[in-house]
Each structure stands twice: as structure tokens, then as C-alpha cells.
Design a protein around this motif. Structure first.
Motif, PDB file in Angstrom:
ATOM      1  N   ASP A 144      -7.839 -17.411  28.194  1.00  0.00           N
ATOM      2  CA  ASP A 144      -7.173 -16.124  28.376  1.00  0.00           C
ATOM      3  C   ASP A 144      -8.149 -14.951  28.313  1.00  0.00           C
ATOM      4  OD1 ASP A 144      -7.778 -16.154  25.676  1.00  0.00           O
ATOM      5  OD2 ASP A 144      -5.807 -15.469  25.024  1.00  0.00           O
ATOM      6  N   VAL A 145      -9.435 -15.233  28.336  1.00  0.00           N
ATOM      7  CA  VAL A 145     -10.448 -14.192  28.237  1.00  0.00           C
ATOM      8  C   VAL A 145     -10.555 -13.445  29.566  1.00  0.00           C
ATOM      9  CG1 VAL A 145     -12.906 -13.722  27.869  1.00  0.00           C
ATOM     10  CG2 VAL A 145     -11.751 -15.478  26.510  1.00  0.00           C
ATOM     11  N   GLU A 146     -10.410 -12.125  29.487  1.00  0.00           N
ATOM     12  CA  GLU A 146     -10.559 -11.311  30.689  1.00  0.00           C
ATOM     13  C   GLU A 146     -12.040 -10.993  30.899  1.00  0.00           C
ATOM     14  OE1 GLU A 146      -7.976  -7.949  30.958  1.00  0.00           O
ATOM     15  OE2 GLU A 146      -6.290  -9.052  30.098  1.00  0.00           O
ATOM     16  N   VAL A 147     -12.475 -11.133  32.146  1.00  0.00           N
ATOM     17  CA  VAL A 147     -13.872 -10.898  32.495  1.00  0.00           C
ATOM     18  C   VAL A 147     -13.922  -9.726  33.469  1.00  0.00           C
ATOM     19  CG1 VAL A 147     -15.922 -11.900  33.575  1.00  0.00           C
ATOM     20  CG2 VAL A 147     -14.452 -13.322  32.129  1.00  0.00           C
ATOM     21  N   ASP A 148     -14.826  -8.799  33.213  1.00  0.00           N
ATOM     22  CA  ASP A 148     -15.020  -7.658  34.113  1.00  0.00           C
ATOM     23  C   ASP A 148     -15.635  -8.168  35.413  1.00  0.00           C
ATOM     24  OD1 ASP A 148     -16.313  -5.483  35.509  1.00  0.00           O
ATOM     25  OD2 ASP A 148     -16.161  -4.281  33.687  1.00  0.00           O
ATOM     26  N   PRO A 149     -14.955  -7.965  36.549  1.00  0.00           N
ATOM     27  CA  PRO A 149     -15.471  -8.507  37.813  1.00  0.00           C
ATOM     28  C   PRO A 149     -16.800  -7.882  38.242  1.00  0.00           C
ATOM     29  CG  PRO A 149     -13.539  -7.132  38.197  1.00  0.00           C
ATOM     30  CD  PRO A 149     -13.701  -7.259  36.717  1.00  0.00           C
ATOM     31  N   THR A 150     -17.103  -6.704  37.747  1.00  0.00           N
ATOM     32  CA  THR A 150     -18.358  -6.036  38.111  1.00  0.00           C
ATOM     33  C   THR A 150     -19.538  -6.600  37.329  1.00  0.00           C
ATOM     34  OG1 THR A 150     -17.109  -4.016  38.529  1.00  0.00           O
ATOM     35  CG2 THR A 150     -19.487  -3.793  38.354  1.00  0.00           C
ATOM     36  N   THR A 151     -19.354  -6.733  36.014  1.00  0.00           N
ATOM     37  CA  THR A 151     -20.456  -7.189  35.155  1.00  0.00           C
ATOM     38  C   THR A 151     -20.399  -8.683  34.859  1.00  0.00           C
ATOM     39  OG1 THR A 151     -19.209  -6.757  33.128  1.00  0.00           O
ATOM     40  CG2 THR A 151     -20.541  -4.934  34.029  1.00  0.00           C
ATOM     41  N   GLU A 152     -19.239  -9.309  35.134  1.00  0.00           N
ATOM     42  CA  GLU A 152     -18.989 -10.716  34.798  1.00  0.00           C
ATOM     43  C   GLU A 152     -19.125 -10.971  33.294  1.00  0.00           C
ATOM     44  OE1 GLU A 152     -21.075 -13.448  37.326  1.00  0.00           O
ATOM     45  OE2 GLU A 152     -20.366 -12.486  39.158  1.00  0.00           O
TER      46      GLU A 152
END
Length: 85
Positions: A32-40
Motif C-alpha cells: 500500500d506504499v504510495e510512490v512519487d511517479p517523478t522521483t520513484e
């Protein structure tokens, strides 16, 4: 009484058909960890709780029974099961 034969019209021998089995299973583990698509990258910190989900699929041609999912990662607790696929 069955008049059958796999090589003669008048014989009465068993006709044997081999059914090949292929037991196989696939597993997908997600979190359920959200990852920033820009920085991954995520914004997790030490001590945060991560919830994992396991999707299990029977990819073979036989029924699988009493399937248990476990995780070798330390500290992970898996609940549920056993399952039949």
C-alpha cells in the motif's frame, strides 16, 4: 459390458488415455506504499507499517488444495488460508 479396444473393432481391451497434469501456481505481492511517479521514492519513515496483499492464481490444470502463503521477509505476518485453487 463395453466392447471397446484402441486397436481393433472386435477386441475388448481397455482403452487407456493418459491425462497429463501440470501443477503450477503464480503469486503477486503488492504493497500500500504510495510512490512519487517523478522521483520513484516514497515518504516512509522508520517504524511505519506497510500492508502487503498477495494475489494467488492457479496457472496449472489441476486443483491445488491447502495452499498457504508465507513470506521470508522478517517481521511480516501473513493471515488467511489455507486456500483451494
Amino acid at each position: 459390458d463395453d466392447e471397446s479396444d484402441n486397436s481393433s473393432y472386435t477386441g475388448n481391451n481397455p482403452t487407456v488415455v493418459t491425462i497429463c497434469t501440470d501443477a503450477s501456481i503464480a503469486l503477486i505481492k503488492t504493497s500500500d506504499v504510495e510512490v512519487d511517479p517523478t522521483t520513484e521514492c516514497s515518504t516512509l519513515e522508520a517504524g511505519d507499517i506497510i500492508t502487503y496483499s498477495f494475489s494467488v492464481k492457479n496457472t496449472g490444470n489441476v486443483t491445488l488444495t491447502d495452499v498457504m502463503v508465507s513470506d521470508l521477509v522478517g517481521g511480516v505476518t501473513v493471515s488467511g488460508g489455507p486456500i483451494t485453487l
